[in-house]
Enzyme design. Structure first.
Site: not given
Lengths: 749, 181
Positions: B116-118
């Site tokens: 996930i890119c967060l």
């Protein structure tokens, strides 16, 4: 061209002359030739394969005539030709025999009577003897005949015959019934077998008959017979019954007993091996039950040990026992106590079989790992250590000396009795010197600290359960702890020591306090730091009880000003005498019950919630209801409506034959209150339900065991798995969860 | 007696913390376990709709499984996504590692690895965040992707066409099997 023809003619003529001369044997004219021709006819007629009903050749010619003819043929070097024509004749006649073989085997197939096979064999023998050329004709002819006869015979024998033959051999075996003697040895039959070459050809079959016989006997006599060693008995049986049978087959030609023994040696040890293997297989198959029966099964273990020396089946034994353990022992249905006692029995049994302990190590590993995973293993072992076992025999042998726990230490290579590890020991095999059972059990866990902790908890329970300052019981606990000190060491049990001291000190302090001011309460005063954490529900005792407590506290602080007394009333018991209008009731009850009934002395009717408020509102509703129902059961209180109770100053008038109807009302009350109880529990479980929901949402479906262990993550979770089961069932009724094959999951949205 | 027995039993907490990943000190692992225990309690007691998480086993508090339901009104409505959550031994000073276990077609999620890119899971992590806040953030990320820095550029390109996006989403979506535990 002409020249060539002449040369050829001359060559042929020369050949002719040579042959003629040889046959004519320098006789004048063709007299020699005529003689030869006659001799040929006589010789052929003599050795012609005849039918069984034809007259013998000896009826036609006397011996000398025949011998003369034979001499003549030999001189003319015509014997090989004679042999060839004889074999050819035999080949032509053989279908007669073949037809007989078929007829007899067909008959056998129809009736399953081996006598047909036997008759056939004698019949074949007759044929054989009939066709056998005279001894005088020399070895060449004889062996050529035997070879040819056997070849054709074997090709004629059908699989049915082989079956019948096997059965026939089996019928000659000594009977399995030791009382009756076997069939009389049929020497003729064995001779016939040999003559016909059947012995050599079917040696395997005959041996397998013997093997099967041994197997059947071992299985019949030894299955389930574990108390005595069977091996000696079996060997005697072999000598008495099987060896005579083998003599017929393998040592027919023995001239003396020594001769026979020499002949039997090889095959005899093969049979003995087979017997040992069969017994070994049988005992291996039974091993789990043998262990259960220990020590009544020591005979079987002895046998197994001896057989394993002879037959290398140790790996198979390990495999079988591990499989049996896995299937029959290491599952949730088995009680931990049972598993432990089976484990201990396994230790003892396998030590008998294999003193170095390699087998044990291999078998024990999964059991130990499984036990480590069980929550109540320690408790079981510890309660066994202190002899707190209500369920029969103890794991510990009474005769085993009490000794300090042995740590598995490094090998001592300076030991003159050191021996290398057995060959089949695995890499992680620890040469655990035969240590006592308790050490082995304690070594299931990495440290003994766990045991010591559990021991403290157990001791606390047992000490607190002792009512009426029963010194004898305290002394017994002290004795137990003394014994355990020997095992675990003095230092480890120091806390227990303090706990015991508290018990005696309590008595002393109580004595002192009572001497200052008599009180009816006799507290057990325990040192907070040395006792396991006790459940602290804060019941505030109402009325007279509080007064008693306060007075006692005052005296205590006067006696021990540096110490503070904190009451744990819920752990005590109260002996009560209730004086009602029409009756007096005596009862031994827990403090909560006492507190409630005390409140009923103020007013006759109470609501449960008010009651709870009066004892400090930390009491949960289930406990409160249970306490009230105790009084209802005793006929002191009456449940008016749900949660409202009334004191029965006067016992309710019950009809004659009161007992039975009362019981009915009782259970009716319980039935009515049951949903209430369950509801309350559900309320209490609300927090836990959140956790259950959480785990089922994220982890899919789970077994009840798994849910129970996962609930350890919820703070303060203290329900048993049975309670959880009831709760889950309730949740299922509310359609929150579904269960299939023991796996619970949330109802799909 | 049953009640007394169970309450007398030694506390379980040390056992569970012991089996956690190796950490600098026993007390450190203990305090992390305690914090995780508290977070679990908070998460269980709060009723945030559509998010949930739970440790995979009772013996290891550092390895959790999470569940997010797509918020209604978004293209993810009605879908359920499983996540794996792994806490480092020095949590909460370092962010947990979170991955989608259910294939998730989303501009900021690697469709193959579930990464996930967060920002709050990387450079913007702070010790005040908790499992609950992360899960809520992830739930809202589903409906409001950051198309400026996509991990899945196809998905980012398709985002404006919600119908086509839904088709792609459903093509990849596979609910995890029940027996995943």
């Amino acid at each position: 061209m002409m020249m060539a023809t002449d040369a050829l003619r001359a060559q042929v003529a020369a050949k002719w002359q040579e042959s003629f001369t040889r046959l004519n044997q320098n006789e004048p004219g063709i007299v020699g030739l005529l003689n030869f021709s006659q001799a040929w006819n006589i010789a052929r007629e003599c050795i012609r394969p005849r039918g069984l009903d034809e007259p013998d050749h000896s009826a036609l010619y006397d011996k000398s005539t025949f011998q003369a003819s034979f001499e003549l043929l030999n001189k003319c070097r015509r014997l090989p030709i004679l042999l060839e024509s004889f074999l050819e004749d035999m080949r032509k006649r053989f279908p007669v025999i073949k037809e007989e073989v078929e007829r007899y085997t067909l008959e056998y197939e129809r009736t399953a009577d081996t006598s047909f096979i036997l008759n056939l064999i004698f019949r074949l023998l007759q044929w054989y003897k009939r066709w056998l050329p005279m001894q005088e004709l020399g070895a060449t002819l004889h062996s050529a005949f035997v070879l040819s006869f056997q070849t054709q015979l074997f090709s004629a024998l059908t699989p049915t015959f082989v079956r019948g033959f096997k059965e026939l051999c089996a019928s000659t075996l000594p009977s399995t019934d030791p009382e009756t003697d076997g069939p009389a040895p049929n020497v003729e039959m064995w001779k016939a077998f040999e003559t016909l070459g059947l012995l050599d050809r079917y040696e395997n079959i005959i041996a397998s008959v013997g093997y099967e016989h041994i197997e059947a006997h071992v299985v019949a006599t030894c299955t389930g017979q574990w108390s005595v060693s069977m091996l000696g008995q079996l060997r005697k049986w072999m000598t008495d019954k099987v060896v005579p049978w083998m003599l017929l087959m393998y040592a027919r030609n023995a001239t003396s007993a020594d001769d026979a023994r020499a002949m039997l040696q090889n095959v005899g040890s093969r049979f003995d091996f087979h017997m040992a293997k069969t017994l070994c297989d049988l005992r291996t198959k039974e091993i789990f039950d043998i262990i259960i029966d220990y020590p009544d099964s020591s005979g079987a273990l002895q046998d197994l040990k001896e057989c394993l020396h002879r037959v290398d089946q140790r790996a198979f034994l390990v495999h079988t026992l591990r499989k049996a353990n896995h299937k029959r022992l290491l599952h949730p249905g088995a009680d931990t106590r049972l598993i432990l006692s089976q484990y201990v029995a396994t230790i003892k049994c396998l030590r008998l079989i294999d003193p170095p302990g390699v087998l044990l190590f291999k078998v024990a590993d999964p059991v130990r790992r499984y036990l480590r995973g069980r929550l109540d293993t320690i408790r079981c072992i510890v309660s066994n250590l202190v002899g707190d076992d209500d369920s029969g025999d103890s794991l510990i042998d009474e005769s085993e000396p009490i000794q300090p726990l042995q740590q598995s230490d490094l090998e001592d290579f300076t030991d003159p009795n050191w021996e290398p590890e057995p060959v089949d020991a695995g890499p992680d095999f620890r040469a655990n010197k035969p240590s006592d059972v308790i050490s082995t059990l304690v070594s299931i866990y990495d440290s003994k600290d766990l045991f010591v902790k559990e021991l403290q908890v157990l001791l606390a329970q047992r000490l607190l359960a002792i009512a009426d300052d029963n010194t004898e019981k305290v002394e017994r606990e002290r004795r137990n702890i003394e014994i355990l000190k020997i095992r675990f060491g003095e230092a480890a049990l120091q806390v227990c020591e303090v706990m015991l001291k508290d018990m005696t000190d309590s008595k002393r302090i109580d004595g002192h306090v009572q001497s200052q001011k008599t009180s009816i309460i006799h507290p057990t005063i325990i040192s907070k730091h040395f006792w396991p954490i006790l459940e602290a529900t804060e019941i505030v005792m109402p009325g007279q009880f509080r007064t008693f407590q306060e007075e006692y506290t005052k005296e205590f602080s006067a006696f021990k000003p540096d110490k503070k007394l904190r009451w744990l009333p819920h752990l005590g018991t109260v002996k009560l005498e209730l004086k009602l209008k029409d009756r007096t009731v005596e009862a031994d009850v827990p403090p909560l019950e006492a507190a409630f009934i005390e409140l009923f002395s103020q007013q006759d009717v109470w609501n449960m919630d008010e009651l709870i408020a009066h004892v400090g509102s930390s009491v949960d509703r289930t406990a409160a209801l249970k306490a009230l129902l105790t009084w209802v059961d005793m006929g002191i209180l009456k449940e008016l409506t749900e949660k409202t109770f009334k004191l029965l100053e006067v016992a309710e008038i019950v009809a004659a034959g009161a007992r039975a109807p009362r019981a009915v009302t009782n259970s009716a009350v319980e039935l009515l209150s049951a949903p209430g109880v369950q509801q309350q529990q559900a309320e209490q479980m609300k927090v836990y339900w959140k956790f259950i929901e959480g785990m089922l949402t994220n982890l899919g479906s789970l077994s009840i065991d798994r849910i129970q262990t996962m609930l350890k993550l919820a703070p303060g979770y203290d329900q048993t798995i049975e309670q959880l089961g009831v709760f889950m069932e309730a949740a299922r009724l509310e359609e929150l969860v579904v269960v299939r094959d023991g796996m619970w999951k949330l109802t799909p949205k | 007696m049953e009640q007394v027995t169970s309450s007398l039993a030694p506390p379980r907490a040390p056992a569970s913390s012991k089996s956690g990943p190796a950490s600098s000190s026993q007390s450190g692992a203990g305090s992390v376990a305690k914090r995780l225990g508290n977070e679990l309690m908070t998460l269980m007691m709060s009723s945030s709709p559509g998010i949930s998480a739970f440790p995979k086993t009772d013996s290891n508090l550092f390895d959790w499984m999470g569940t997010i339901e797509g918020a209604s009104g978004t293209v993810y409505a009605g879908l359920t996504f499983k996540l794996s959550i792994q806490f480092p031994p020095n949590y909460p000073y370092v962010a947990p590692t979170i991955k989608f276990e259910t294939p998730c077609y989303h501009p900021n999620v690697d469709i193959n690895t579930g990464t996930i890119c967060l920002d709050i899971l990387q450079d913007k992590w702070s010790a005040v965040y908790s499992v609950q806040t992360i899960l809520i953030s992830l739930q809202s990320l589903l409906g409001e992707p950051n198309n400026a820095s996509p991990l899945n550029s196809d998905a980012a390109a398709l985002w404006n066409n919600q119908d086509a996006f839904k088709v792609h989403l459903m093509r990849h979506y596979r609910p995890l099997k029940e027996d995943s535990a």
